[in-house]
Every structure is written in structure tokens, then in C-alpha cells.
Motif scaffolding. Structure first.
Motif, mmCIF file in Angstrom:
data_model
loop_
_atom_site.group_PDB
_atom_site.id
_atom_site.type_symbol
_atom_site.label_atom_id
_atom_site.label_comp_id
_atom_site.label_asym_id
_atom_site.label_seq_id
_atom_site.Cartn_x
_atom_site.Cartn_y
_atom_site.Cartn_z
ATOM 1 N N ASN A 34 0.920 -1.274 -0.154
ATOM 2 C CA ASN A 34 0.126 -0.018 -0.119
ATOM 3 C C ASN A 34 1.033 1.116 0.056
ATOM 4 O O ASN A 34 0.515 2.336 0.509
ATOM 5 C CB ASN A 34 -0.775 0.010 1.177
ATOM 6 C CG ASN A 34 -2.095 -0.920 1.311
ATOM 7 O OD1 ASN A 34 -2.953 -0.803 0.437
ATOM 8 N ND2 ASN A 34 -1.859 -2.278 1.752
ATOM 9 N N CYS A 35 2.049 1.218 -0.479
ATOM 10 C CA CYS A 35 3.151 2.474 -0.725
ATOM 11 C C CYS A 35 2.744 3.087 -1.974
ATOM 12 O O CYS A 35 2.664 2.230 -3.043
ATOM 13 C CB CYS A 35 4.484 1.959 -0.580
ATOM 14 S SG CYS A 35 4.949 1.399 1.280
ATOM 15 N N ASP A 36 2.628 4.280 -1.785
ATOM 16 C CA ASP A 36 2.644 5.023 -3.170
ATOM 17 C C ASP A 36 3.969 4.961 -3.955
ATOM 18 O O ASP A 36 5.007 4.517 -3.171
ATOM 19 C CB ASP A 36 2.265 6.386 -2.982
ATOM 20 C CG ASP A 36 0.707 6.567 -2.312
ATOM 21 O OD1 ASP A 36 0.241 5.796 -2.625
ATOM 22 O OD2 ASP A 36 0.365 7.636 -1.707
ATOM 23 N N LEU A 55 11.532 7.592 -0.917
ATOM 24 C CA LEU A 55 11.388 8.999 -0.526
ATOM 25 C C LEU A 55 10.242 9.476 0.041
ATOM 26 O O LEU A 55 9.105 9.126 -0.065
ATOM 27 C CB LEU A 55 11.411 9.719 -1.986
ATOM 28 C CG LEU A 55 11.004 11.140 -2.426
ATOM 29 C CD1 LEU A 55 12.049 12.145 -2.004
ATOM 30 C CD2 LEU A 55 10.744 11.510 -3.904
ATOM 31 N N ASP A 56 10.240 10.730 0.835
ATOM 32 C CA ASP A 56 9.167 11.095 1.727
ATOM 33 C C ASP A 56 8.191 12.030 0.515
ATOM 34 O O ASP A 56 8.404 12.654 -0.349
ATOM 35 C CB ASP A 56 9.528 12.266 2.500
ATOM 36 C CG ASP A 56 8.486 12.703 3.458
ATOM 37 O OD1 ASP A 56 7.309 12.175 3.116
ATOM 38 O OD2 ASP A 56 8.689 13.652 4.213
ATOM 39 N N SER A 57 6.963 11.282 0.600
ATOM 40 C CA SER A 57 5.909 11.908 -0.433
ATOM 41 C C SER A 57 5.824 13.206 -0.569
ATOM 42 O O SER A 57 5.474 14.358 -1.416
ATOM 43 C CB SER A 57 4.600 11.139 -0.076
ATOM 44 O OG SER A 57 4.313 11.469 1.075
ATOM 45 N N GLU A 58 6.040 14.000 0.682
ATOM 46 C CA GLU A 58 6.029 15.473 0.554
ATOM 47 C C GLU A 58 7.044 16.202 -0.008
ATOM 48 O O GLU A 58 6.961 17.511 -0.224
ATOM 49 C CB GLU A 58 6.004 16.011 2.313
ATOM 50 C CG GLU A 58 4.750 15.613 2.989
ATOM 51 C CD GLU A 58 3.747 16.640 2.889
ATOM 52 O OE1 GLU A 58 3.653 17.505 2.249
ATOM 53 O OE2 GLU A 58 2.384 16.146 2.898
ATOM 54 N N ALA A 59 8.068 15.572 -0.230
ATOM 55 C CA ALA A 59 9.324 16.075 -0.744
ATOM 56 C C ALA A 59 9.257 16.187 -2.464
ATOM 57 O O ALA A 59 10.167 16.551 -3.243
ATOM 58 C CB ALA A 59 10.682 15.494 -0.556
ATOM 59 N N GLN A 113 9.784 3.972 -4.000
ATOM 60 C CA GLN A 113 8.656 3.969 -3.097
ATOM 61 C C GLN A 113 8.319 5.395 -2.329
ATOM 62 O O GLN A 113 9.565 5.840 -1.906
ATOM 63 C CB GLN A 113 8.910 2.834 -2.088
ATOM 64 C CG GLN A 113 8.738 1.441 -2.735
ATOM 65 C CD GLN A 113 7.462 0.842 -3.341
ATOM 66 O OE1 GLN A 113 6.515 1.423 -2.901
ATOM 67 N NE2 GLN A 113 7.577 0.100 -4.417
ATOM 68 N N LEU A 114 7.249 5.514 -2.070
ATOM 69 C CA LEU A 114 7.048 6.885 -1.313
ATOM 70 C C LEU A 114 6.686 6.344 0.339
ATOM 71 O O LEU A 114 5.631 5.760 0.031
ATOM 72 C CB LEU A 114 6.039 7.848 -1.969
ATOM 73 C CG LEU A 114 6.287 8.150 -3.365
ATOM 74 C CD1 LEU A 114 5.017 8.983 -3.967
ATOM 75 C CD2 LEU A 114 7.623 8.993 -3.602
ATOM 76 N N ASP A 115 7.409 7.257 1.113
ATOM 77 C CA ASP A 115 6.813 7.220 2.327
ATOM 78 C C ASP A 115 5.720 8.178 2.615
ATOM 79 O O ASP A 115 5.747 9.476 2.456
ATOM 80 C CB ASP A 115 8.123 7.416 3.575
ATOM 81 C CG ASP A 115 8.955 6.418 3.508
ATOM 82 O OD1 ASP A 115 8.651 4.869 3.133
ATOM 83 O OD2 ASP A 115 10.106 6.607 3.757
ATOM 84 N N GLY A 116 4.589 7.880 3.280
ATOM 85 C CA GLY A 116 3.463 8.628 3.342
ATOM 86 C C GLY A 116 2.716 8.455 2.317
ATOM 87 O O GLY A 116 2.840 7.936 1.105
ATOM 88 N N ASN A 117 1.560 8.936 2.402
ATOM 89 C CA ASN A 117 0.176 9.186 1.297
ATOM 90 C C ASN A 117 -0.260 10.391 0.722
ATOM 91 O O ASN A 117 -1.371 10.634 0.727
ATOM 92 C CB ASN A 117 -1.005 8.204 1.919
ATOM 93 C CG ASN A 117 -1.442 8.595 3.114
ATOM 94 O OD1 ASN A 117 -1.058 9.595 3.505
ATOM 95 N ND2 ASN A 117 -2.168 7.667 3.541
ATOM 96 N N THR A 256 1.606 7.154 -8.480
ATOM 97 C CA THR A 256 0.425 6.337 -8.002
ATOM 98 C C THR A 256 0.194 6.605 -6.661
ATOM 99 O O THR A 256 0.991 6.843 -5.755
ATOM 100 C CB THR A 256 0.924 4.678 -8.301
ATOM 101 O OG1 THR A 256 1.903 4.540 -7.251
ATOM 102 C CG2 THR A 256 1.427 4.370 -9.536
ATOM 103 N N ALA A 257 -1.158 7.054 -6.270
ATOM 104 C CA ALA A 257 -1.564 7.373 -5.140
ATOM 105 C C ALA A 257 -2.872 6.766 -4.708
ATOM 106 O O ALA A 257 -3.789 6.683 -5.578
ATOM 107 C CB ALA A 257 -1.931 8.922 -5.124
ATOM 108 N N ASN A 258 -2.635 5.875 -3.754
ATOM 109 C CA ASN A 258 -3.827 4.893 -3.208
ATOM 110 C C ASN A 258 -4.792 6.091 -2.586
ATOM 111 O O ASN A 258 -4.631 6.114 -1.311
ATOM 112 C CB ASN A 258 -3.514 3.780 -2.531
ATOM 113 C CG ASN A 258 -4.559 2.893 -2.306
ATOM 114 O OD1 ASN A 258 -6.128 3.306 -2.447
ATOM 115 N ND2 ASN A 258 -4.303 1.671 -1.527
ATOM 116 N N GLU A 259 -5.901 6.629 -3.094
ATOM 117 C CA GLU A 259 -6.636 7.558 -2.434
ATOM 118 C C GLU A 259 -7.610 6.913 -1.327
ATOM 119 O O GLU A 259 -8.055 7.584 -0.529
ATOM 120 C CB GLU A 259 -7.827 8.012 -3.607
ATOM 121 C CG GLU A 259 -6.793 8.972 -4.754
ATOM 122 C CD GLU A 259 -6.245 10.221 -4.174
ATOM 123 O OE1 GLU A 259 -6.778 10.784 -3.112
ATOM 124 O OE2 GLU A 259 -5.309 10.685 -4.786
ATOM 125 N N GLY A 260 -7.862 5.478 -1.437
ATOM 126 C CA GLY A 260 -8.472 5.157 -0.377
ATOM 127 C C GLY A 260 -7.910 5.052 1.075
ATOM 128 O O GLY A 260 -8.670 4.852 1.958
#
Length: 339
Positions: A34-36, A55-59, A113-117, A256-260
């Protein structure tokens, strides 16, 4: 009795350890699934992506901003990107956001892989970065587009007859029809990038939704496999069109972003600053990477200025106040003589 009790205790301990390991593996697999994901489809030679660090998704805005040559306000220790030539960075960025997907395999792409959503929402800040550097940006949500959408280059109208699926049923399933319309929009945007002669926007952010399609079909169904192939094919066309439009000086990415699993702020809501926690070790603050440069500039400029002031004072103090001196000429008064 004592021996049997010990043996039962060992069995219970072994079963608990085995159960804890199983639970840990299940949670680890669930978190990994479930990682973006960030996939770099194309980048100029001056910007290199390597490794597989997270990578942090905020970055995300900082990463694309650095690839465009913008200054980075939030330094990060991510080593997945290297700027080889700061004078030949990308002139444009095209980012496609696939909402509802955890990941997508694209041939030839470099994935991280992105940390956070919150990556999908954070990308909106890239539009502001482009505006701060006097660039033209463009962001569109294809899920909200009905018949057409307007870009700084012109109007994009989908060609519904261009995409002819085998397993997707657009006439009987609205989710399939909406998804195919988004694919047609992507193909129309690719054609517009190639044929346009006007100034091309610096930043393109295009959002594609898979949520309704995933809800309407079973996992690993032929319809979903066909949808993924159509989407990957549209991405390849957009990548080729972007490369031609920017003469190769462009970075094309897929997020890719799991909006759920997103419980995030609104698109226009500012990022809340993190509260500083008390450090029990009383460690020193981590300075910005520009701190040594600014420190040396200020230090040596002050030293040179101080020595220059001392030298000027010594020269003026030891000057001969004769009649040839400019000080004597400026301060002496001439006596009037009567003829």
C-alpha cells in the motif's frame, strides 16, 4: 508433571513466537503493498535517477523543482537524484498522477517507493513553485472533465473512437466509459503537445482516476489488465510527445496514489509546520547546506573590510600635511593683499 509443564510452556512460547512472526510479516507485506510510488519515465542527461531509496511523499515538489533548476527550500537527504549539470536542467515537467493505484510497472522507468500518502496533494505545490519562477503551469483532473478541457495551448477534445477495447464495456458500464474517456484525453494532450507552436507550459500535472474502475471489476480481471495496458500505452505516447515538445529537456514522471488511504488536507490548504519536539540529548541544530558558504563570505569580507579600514587610517595618519597635500589645500585660507 514438572517436565510435562515445561514442555507445554516451550510449545506455547514457540507457538507465540511463530504467531508474532506471522503477524509481523502480514503487516509488513500490507504496508509494502500500500505504498505510493514515483516512477521516472524520462529525464534529461543532466539529471540522473539511481538507486532504490525511499522518498518522503511531501518532498515530491522539491524533487521535480530541483530537476527544473529551482532552488530547494526543504533540503532532504534523499540520494535517488543527482544533478550532473546545473546549467542544463529540465525546461519542463510532465507529471501524471494515477489515483487509486498503489503501483504500476512501466518498462524502462526508474521507480521509488514513497513514504506517506500525501504525494498526490503535495504535487499541487509544484504549480506555485513554477509561478514563483515566472513559469506557466497547467493542472487538470481528467475525472472532472466531461466533453473537453482547456489548456494554455488550446482545447483538448477526446476521440472516443480511437480507443477500441476488447474487455472493457463502455456502452454498458459507466466506469469503463469514464476511464476510456480519460485515456482519450491523454492521447489528445499528447497530440496537442506535438502540434502546438505556442509557448508550452513549464509544468503539466494530469490526474487520472482508477477508483471507479477498480470498484467495478474484480482484481486481476481481464478488464483491469486491459485498462493497465491502455494506460501504459497512453503514458508512452505522452512521454514521446513531451520529449519532442521540450527537445529532450523534460522530466516525465508517474505518481501512483492510493486515494482510499488518504486522509489529507485540501488542495489549497497550506502545509502545517511540524511541531518541534524537545531533544533530551540537547543536540545542535542541523544547519542548511548553504550555511558554510554564507559563513565564509561574511567572515572573509569582514576581515578584508577591517584590514582596509586600518590601512586607510594609517595612511591618513602618517600623511605629510605640507602645502602639496590635498588636506592643506582644502583647509587653508588665502590672505587678501592690497595692491
Amino acid at each position: 508433571m514438572i517436565i510435562s509443564a515445561k514442555s507445554e510452556g516451550r510449545q506455547i512460547t514457540f507457538s507465540l513466537n511463530k504467531m508474532s512472526r506471522t503477524i509481523f510479516l502480514v503487516f509488513a507485506l500490507f504496508a509494502a503493498a500500500n505504498c505510493d510510488q514515483l516512477s521516472v519515465l524520462y529525464s534529461p542527461k543532466a539529471v540522473e535517477f539511481s538507486g532504490n531509496s525511499r522518498l518522503d511523499s511531501e518532498a515530491l515538489p522539491e524533487v521535480f523543482g530541483a530537476a527544473l533548476g529551482y532552488s530547494v527550500s526543504l533540503p532532504t537527504e534523499w540520494d535517488g537524484m543527482t544533478i550532473k549539470d546545473p546549467f542544463n536542467t529540465a525546461n519542463g515537467a510532465v507529471v501524471v498522477v494515477a489515483e487509486g493505484l498503489d503501483s504500476l510497472a512501466v518498462d524502462g522507468a526508474k521507480s521509488f517507493q514513497l513514504d506517506g500518502n500525501t504525494g498526490s496533494v503535495a504535487l499541487s505545490e509544484l504549480v506555485q513553485k513554477s509561478a514563483d519562477h515566472q513559469g506557466v503551469s497547467f493542472e487538470v483532473d481528467l475525472k472532472e472533465s466531461s466533453d473537453s478541457f482547456t489548456t494554455p495551448l488550446g482545447t483538448v477534445q477526446p476521440d472516443d473512437e480511437e480507443v477500441k477495447p476488447q474487455h472493457l464495456k463502455p456502452k454498458s458500464n459507466k466506469a469503463d466509459s469514464d476511464f476510456l474517456r480519460q485515456i482519450a484525453f491523454l492521447n489528445g494532450l499528447s497530440d496537442l503537445l506535438v502540434t502546438s507552436t505556442d509557448r508550452i507550459p513549464t509544468v503539466h500535472i494530469v490526474r487520472v482516476s482508477f477508483e471507479a474502475l477498480l470498484a467495478a471489476h474484480e482484481p486481476n480481471s481481464p478488464a483491469l489488465e486491459e485498462a493497465n495496458k491502455l494506460f501504459v500505452s497512453a503514458l508512452a505516447g505522452l512521454e514521446t510527445a513531451s520529449e519532442k515538445a521540450f527537445d529532450g529537456a523534460v522530466i516525465v514522471g508517474l505518481v501512483t496514489a492510493n486515494e482510499g488511504q488518504l486522509v489529507v488536507r485540501s488542495k489549497r490548504q497550506a502545509v502545517q509546520p511540524k511541531q518541534e519536539e524537545e531533544d533530551p540529548l540537547n543536540l545542535a541544530l542541523k544547519y542548511n547546506s548553504n550555511y558554510p558558504v554564507m559563513f565564509n563570505i561574511i567572515l572573509w569580507f569582514s576581515v578584508v573590510l577591517a584590514f582596509s579600514l586600518i590601512a586607510i587610517s594609517i595612511v591618513i595618519g602618517t600623511m605629510d600635511p605640507g602645502r602639496d597635500s590635498i588636506i592643506y589645500r582644502m583647509t587653508s585660507t588665502r590672505m587678501k593683499k592690497d595692491n
